[in-house]
Structure formats: C-alpha cells, structure tokens
Scaffold this motif. Structure first.
Motif, PDB file in Angstrom:
ATOM      1  N   LEU A 155     -34.804  10.312 -18.617  1.00 15.64           N
ATOM      2  CA  LEU A 155     -35.640  10.527 -17.590  1.00 15.64           C
ATOM      3  C   LEU A 155     -36.959   9.232 -17.291  1.00 15.64           C
ATOM      4  N   ASP A 156     -37.433   9.269 -17.885  1.00 11.65           N
ATOM      5  CA  ASP A 156     -38.865   8.328 -18.265  1.00 11.65           C
ATOM      6  C   ASP A 156     -37.987   7.659 -18.764  1.00 11.65           C
ATOM      7  N   ARG A 157     -37.350   7.471 -20.360  1.00 14.48           N
ATOM      8  CA  ARG A 157     -37.142   6.093 -20.758  1.00 14.48           C
ATOM      9  C   ARG A 157     -35.840   5.061 -19.152  1.00 14.48           C
ATOM     10  N   ARG A 158     -35.286   5.883 -18.675  1.00 15.01           N
ATOM     11  CA  ARG A 158     -34.144   4.832 -17.759  1.00 15.01           C
ATOM     12  C   ARG A 158     -34.884   4.279 -16.599  1.00 15.01           C
ATOM     13  N   HIS A 159     -36.260   5.383 -16.247  1.00  7.31           N
ATOM     14  CA  HIS A 159     -36.691   5.180 -14.883  1.00  7.31           C
ATOM     15  C   HIS A 159     -38.006   4.638 -15.419  1.00  7.31           C
ATOM     16  N   SER A 160     -38.137   3.449 -16.447  1.00  2.44           N
ATOM     17  CA  SER A 160     -40.116   3.303 -16.396  1.00  2.44           C
ATOM     18  C   SER A 160     -40.367   2.345 -15.033  1.00  2.44           C
ATOM     19  N   LYS A 161     -39.400   1.896 -14.420  1.00  5.42           N
ATOM     20  CA  LYS A 161     -40.324   0.755 -13.990  1.00  5.42           C
ATOM     21  C   LYS A 161     -40.508   1.269 -12.457  1.00  5.42           C
ATOM     22  N   ASP A 190     -27.613   7.911 -14.746  1.00  2.00           N
ATOM     23  CA  ASP A 190     -27.957   9.317 -15.405  1.00  2.00           C
ATOM     24  C   ASP A 190     -27.028  10.818 -15.680  1.00  2.00           C
ATOM     25  N   TYR A 191     -26.831  11.102 -14.434  1.00  2.65           N
ATOM     26  CA  TYR A 191     -25.689  12.151 -14.288  1.00  2.65           C
ATOM     27  C   TYR A 191     -24.871  11.986 -16.123  1.00  2.65           C
ATOM     28  N   THR A 195     -35.172  22.463 -22.222  1.00  5.33           N
ATOM     29  CA  THR A 195     -34.765  20.934 -21.477  1.00  5.33           C
ATOM     30  C   THR A 195     -35.259  20.606 -20.379  1.00  5.33           C
ATOM     31  N   ALA A 196     -35.288  21.220 -20.173  1.00  8.59           N
ATOM     32  CA  ALA A 196     -36.696  20.258 -18.709  1.00  8.59           C
ATOM     33  C   ALA A 196     -37.606  19.169 -19.815  1.00  8.59           C
ATOM     34  N   ASP A 197     -37.776  19.556 -20.764  1.00  8.78           N
ATOM     35  CA  ASP A 197     -39.030  18.207 -21.541  1.00  8.78           C
ATOM     36  C   ASP A 197     -37.656  17.519 -22.051  1.00  8.78           C
ATOM     37  N   LEU A 198     -36.593  17.832 -22.426  1.00 10.98           N
ATOM     38  CA  LEU A 198     -35.748  16.409 -22.879  1.00 10.98           C
ATOM     39  C   LEU A 198     -35.287  15.769 -21.742  1.00 10.98           C
ATOM     40  N   VAL A 199     -34.679  16.176 -20.765  1.00 13.03           N
ATOM     41  CA  VAL A 199     -34.674  15.898 -19.188  1.00 13.03           C
ATOM     42  C   VAL A 199     -35.803  14.421 -18.897  1.00 13.03           C
ATOM     43  N   GLN A 200     -37.273  15.101 -19.125  1.00  8.53           N
ATOM     44  CA  GLN A 200     -37.736  14.448 -18.313  1.00  8.53           C
ATOM     45  C   GLN A 200     -37.731  13.476 -19.799  1.00  8.53           C
ATOM     46  N   GLN A 201     -37.776  13.105 -20.666  1.00  7.97           N
ATOM     47  CA  GLN A 201     -38.429  12.509 -22.017  1.00  7.97           C
ATOM     48  C   GLN A 201     -36.909  10.874 -21.428  1.00  7.97           C
TER      49      GLN A 201
END
Lengths: 227, 396
Positions: B268-274, B88-89, B260-266
């Motif tokens: 991470l949402d995709r990668r941590h959907s479970k 993620d980082y 930027t926060a929105d982008l980060v959220q999007q």
C-alpha cells in the motif's frame, strides 16, 4: 585318588545388624570323587553354611575351596552361576519346586540356565522322571503331588544337568519314615552310579547310610568318622 | 540364549497369576488412558481458547481509509479523493498468498425513512461474509446474499435499533425503506439480532456500534449511491471520493499475521505514496494474548502429563516390587539351579514388558475411545442441564 572337592582353612563370617557372626572358623576337608558324606551337628554349627559354600551359593571369607581343578573361592558371581548350572545339583528340605511349572518343566529348569536344550537332553529328563517313578505325572503341578513325590521330582531335577555333586540339605526333614527310605534308596543308587553326594542331616538313620560322617561344632570339624 | 522360550515362559508366568496380572494391566491402563484423556481434553480446551481469541479478530488485519490532513498540492477541486481503491483490494488479494479472505466495506451516513419516521443510519455496503466476521446474527430473513451482490439488487438488512425506530408496530420484512438523499427505495430482506457494541481492544481496534446499521450489497451501494459524498458545512460544500472505507484481511494462520501485515503495508505504501490516506491496523494485543494462552496451555498440559506419568510410573513400580518380594523364594531357587543375575533380571523384565505392553495397548485403545465417551457424557448432561453445558467449550 581323584578329589572332588578340596577345602582348606575355610572361614565364613556374616554381618548381622552390625555384629559379626563367625559361622565357619577354619574347615579343612578333602572329599574324594564318588564319596557319600553326611554332615551332622547341632543347629548353628555351620552345616548349611558349609553346604552353601560347596554349592557355590556363597563365597568364603577366607580359605581355599577347590571343586575338581577349579578354585571356586576366587570366582565372580557369573562364574559361580556357571559352575552351579553345570556341576552341582541341589536337593532342599522343602523341595523348592517352582509352583507355576509342571513336573517335566521343573526337571528341565537347570538345563535352561546352562544354555541350549537338545532333544536328547529333553528325552533324558523324561528318563529321569521315569527313574524316580513319576513318568505318569509329567504334567502335574507340584501342589498336586505328595511330599515324597515332590522330593523325587527335586532329585530328578538335581540330576538334569548331569552334575558331579548332589548337595542335599535335610532332604528327608519333611518326610515320613517310609518315604524317607525311598528317597535314601534313590540317593544310594546315585552314589553307586558314581555321583559325589553330600547330605546335611539331623537324623542318625540318614547319616548311617553315608560312607563318612562329619560332625561340626561351632564352625569347626569336631569329629570325622569313616564307616 | 533361548529368546523365544524366555518370552514364552514370561507370558506363561504372567498368565499363571491372572488376578495379579489383571490388576497390574488395569493400573497401567488407567495411567496411560488418563494421560491421553487429559491431554486430549487439554488440547481441545486450548484450541477452543485459541479459536475464541481468533473470533475476536486476532487473525484479521484491518486496512482503513484515513482522511488526510491536507489536500494534495495542486488540487483545485473541492472534492477530495482519498483512501483505498478497488484496485488495492484486487492487488492485495491476488499477490499475498497468506490471505485467506478479504472483505471490502464502504460505509456512509445516510438518512433513512419509513413513512413519518426517520433515522440517521450507517449504510454499510458489504459482502455476504461480513456477517460471519463481525458475528452478526440473523433474527429473521437472511443476510445479504451472493445473488443480491451479483444482481446489485436494492435489498437491505436492518440492525435491531433501526427496526425499533422505523418499525415499532409493523413487521419490516418485505417493506421498503426510503433514502431521501439518493431518492431510492430498498426492500428489507432480513433483520438482525441485537449485537452489543464491541469494546475497544487495546489501542489497535476501535470500539464499534452495530445497532444503527443498514446493510446493503456493496455493488448496489456503488451503483446507486456512488463513491462521492458531498456534505454541506457552514454554507460551503465539501466533498470526498472514497472507493472503500475498509478491507478486513483474514490471514490463514495467526503466526503469519505480522509478516502479512508488513507485506500489506509495503504494497500500500508504494501505491499511496502521495497521500497518507491508508492505515494498516494489526491486533497486537490479541496476538500477544493468543501467544500467552498458547504457552500457558502448553505448560499446563506438560505439568498434567508429567504428574500422570509420575503417578502411573510409581503405581507400576509398586506392583513390580510386590511381585519381586513375593517371589524372593523362587528367585533363590532359580539362582541355586544355576541362574545368573542377568537371567533373573531378564525374566522379570520380560514379565514387566508383557504387562506394560498389554496395559499400554489397552490404554491407547481407551484413549482413542475418549471422544465418544465425552460426547456421550455431553449428551446425557445436555438433556439434564442444558444451560450449564452450552457454556462449555466443544472438546477434541
């Protein structure tokens, strides 16, 4: 005979602190070209007012004032400025030279307001200074000159734009007898050279030199004498 | 018209009254210079205020691992993997251009010992930049360095409370502390000054106490302590695997923080959907405060500028009025000699222009001199009253 100025039923009112002062109450006068007129009268009789009107410094309340063929009484401010710049030369009692300019520059001032200054005109200004006997003081400031010398600069200045009229308001009022003679001789020469000269004065000796004497009293012509 | 001549006469006329002209120029000079000075100082203070707010972390987005409420379905292991991954980082740093810097942190509670003394410390795996971001000050030695990070050395930096507890009498630098759970020694390379716990700011940033910390390179932590933590609780064993506890993202400009926060959220949402195991924290209150401060300073400086301009303008007006009054006679004479109204107006305009341009230029030069003057003043004051001055912000 050609008329230099035609004045008909000229009046001038001033408003001073809400009170109307009637300085001129109907003056009618014809001045032929090349004449020499002295205007006399007690103070408050309207001498200076009349001179200011002829000199286009002020506009009449009513009546008609023609200089040559131009009706001056209906002109606006900038047109009057143009008439002053091209056709009228002033000589004042207190000389009124511009302190920060030297003799030659003072003589050139009227040319400057008329438009371009040609080399010919500039050399003519030197000739004028020569004529009034100040060719050796062209770079002097007014405060470095005596009263008579200053008045001679003023006369040279009044001639710079080659005017039809020389209007002199008490030109010798601040001068001693000998200097008065010099100045009057100068003005006499101009008269003979064909200029129309109008002098406002208190002094009989000065008026005696004029061809015609007009006495004013309370804004009217009291007496008109041709000598 | 004779433009050149008109100008020359204007300049000449100005020079003919040196005293009056000098005073006029001085008046304009002070007016212009004071506007520049006030605005420059205002801008300096404003910038400092902004920086201080940024120092509190207004330009930081914090991404934290959050322990999910329940294990994902079908999980049979008692060890729960959750939270931010090193991948993620990498993705955040590589894909979002407005991110200026990123600090990964892995922290865990560990017992540390020195001789007979022991303490439950927070062991923080971090990078060298961590000290700057959290405003930790080194007392002696040095903070975790790049070399230690690269070499995964078992070096550590201790917070003041840890030092007080473990080393009441000895000098800790160069000694080794023992972590019994990892059965491992760490050499102490630096100790920190006391840092007061941060207050919680609004709802977005939690309070944090730095006094029980032991800092080690994050690479060392991964190698020697690992990602998995197992805790014994009431007879049973519970475990969790967390790669990173927190990533602090520094945004290049305060204005870009929300985007930027929105982008980060999007991302991470995709990668941590479970699992809902990641939280993005934006310092909203700080951003609002920064904006309020900015607007406040803008208004303040606008008011100062308009007052100075008004005062300066009135000064110039008075001087010019006095000049005209003094020269009524000259104006009358010039009028009699054939000058029109516009000739006279032009003459005075030119004189005023000459004076104003001279004063204005002098004023701008004076304004450019401001930083030197202020710095000089600061040095003089520092030598007399250094305590007072050190609290003042740097200017310009």
């Amino acid at each position: 005979m050609q008329l230099a100025a035609r004045i008909h039923e000229l009046t001038k009112d001033y408003v001073l602190k809400g009170e109307t002062v009637r300085a001129l109450r109907g003056i009618s006068l014809e001045i032929p070209a090349g004449d020499c007129v002295a205007i006399m009268g007690p103070s408050g009789s309207g001498k200076s007012t009349l001179l200011n009107l002829i000199g286009c410094l002020d506009r009449p309340t009513s009546g008609c004032l023609q200089l040559g063929d131009d009706d001056v009484s209906s002109m606006d401010d900038s047109q009057l400025s143009r008439i002053r710049a091209s056709r009228i030369g002033f000589v004042f009692q207190s000389y009124n030279l511009i302190a920060q300019l030297n003799v030659l520059e003072n003589i050139e001032v009227p040319l400057y307001y008329r438009g371009r200054i040609t080399r010919h005109e500039r050399s003519r200004c030197r000739e004028l200074a020569d004529m009034v006997g100040l060719s050796d003081r062209l770079k002097h400031r007014p405060q470095q000159l005596s009263g008579g010398q200053q008045q001679r600069v003023a006369i040279a200045r009044s001639l710079a734009n080659d005017p039809d009229f020389i209007l002199a308001d008490e030109p010798t009022g601040n001068l001693d007898t000998q200097t008065t003679e010099d100045i009057l001789d100068l003005l006499g020469n101009l008269h003979r050279a064909g200029k129309t000269i109008i002098i406002v004065t208190h002094e009989k000796e000065v008026a005696a030199r004029a061809r015609r004497i007009i006495r004013l009293l309370d804004g009217r012509i009291d007496e008109s004498l041709v000598q | 018209m004779l433009w050149l001549r008109t100008w020359l006469i204007g300049i000449k006329s100005v020079l003919l009254h040196p005293m009056r002209s000098l005073l006029t120029v001085l008046g304009i000079f002070i007016g212009v210079a004071s506007v520049i000075w006030l605005l420059a100082i205002g801008a300096g203070i404003s910038q400092k205020a902004q920086e201080q707010i940024e120092g509190l972390g207004a330009d930081n987005i914090i991404v934290r691992s959050v322990k999910p409420a329940k294990a994902p379905d079908g999980s049979t292991s008692f060890i729960l993997p959750y939270g931010l991954l090193r991948a993620d980082y990498d993705i955040l740093v590589e894909t979002i251009p407005t991110i200026r810097g990123a600090l990964p942190i892995r922290e865990m509670r560990r017992e540390v010992r020195y001789g007979q003394r022991e303490l439950l410390a927070r062991v923080v795996g971090c990078t060298p930049e961590y000290a700057d971001i959290t405003q930790l000050e080194i007392d002696r030695g040095h903070f975790v360095s790049d070399a230690e990070l690269q070499l995964e050395q078992n070096h550590c930096v201790l917070a003041s409370n840890v030092v007080d507890t473990l080393f009441p009498y000895e000098d800790p630098i160069g000694r080794r502390i023992y972590l019994p759970e990892a059965q491992d020694y760490y050499k102490i390379v630096g100790i920190l000054k006391y840092r007061a716990p941060t207050a919680a700011i609004g709802g977005s940033l939690a309070a944090q106490d730095f006094s029980q910390d032991v800092y080690i390179p994050i690479t060392t932590l991964r190698r020697r302590l690992g990602d998995t933590v197992v805790v014994r609780r009431g007879g049973s064993r519970e475990g969790e695997t967390v790669e990173l506890n927190q990533i602090t993202l520094q945004v290049d400009d305060i204005a870009n923080v929300m985007k930027t926060a929105d982008l980060v959220q999007q991302t991470l949402d995709r990668r941590h959907s479970k699992l809902e195991d990641v939280a993005v924290i934006v310092p909203k209150e700080l951003l609002e405060q920064a904006e309020t401060t900015r607007v406040m300073f803008m208004v303040f400086m606008g008011v100062i500028a308009s007052i100075s301009l008004l005062v300066g303008g009135i000064g110039i007006m008075n001087i010019m009025l006095a000049t005209v009054m003094e020269r009524t006679r000259e104006i009358g004479v010039r009028r009699a000699l054939g000058a029109s109204r516009s000739n006279i107006v032009l003459q005075f305009l030119i004189e005023t222009t000459v004076l104003s341009v001279a004063g204005g230029l002098a004023g701008i030069l004076g304004g450019a001199f401001c930083p030197y003057a202020v710095n000089g003043l600061r040095q003089i004051l520092t030598s007399y009253a250094s305590d007072l001055i050190s609290t003042l912000p740097q200017l310009v």
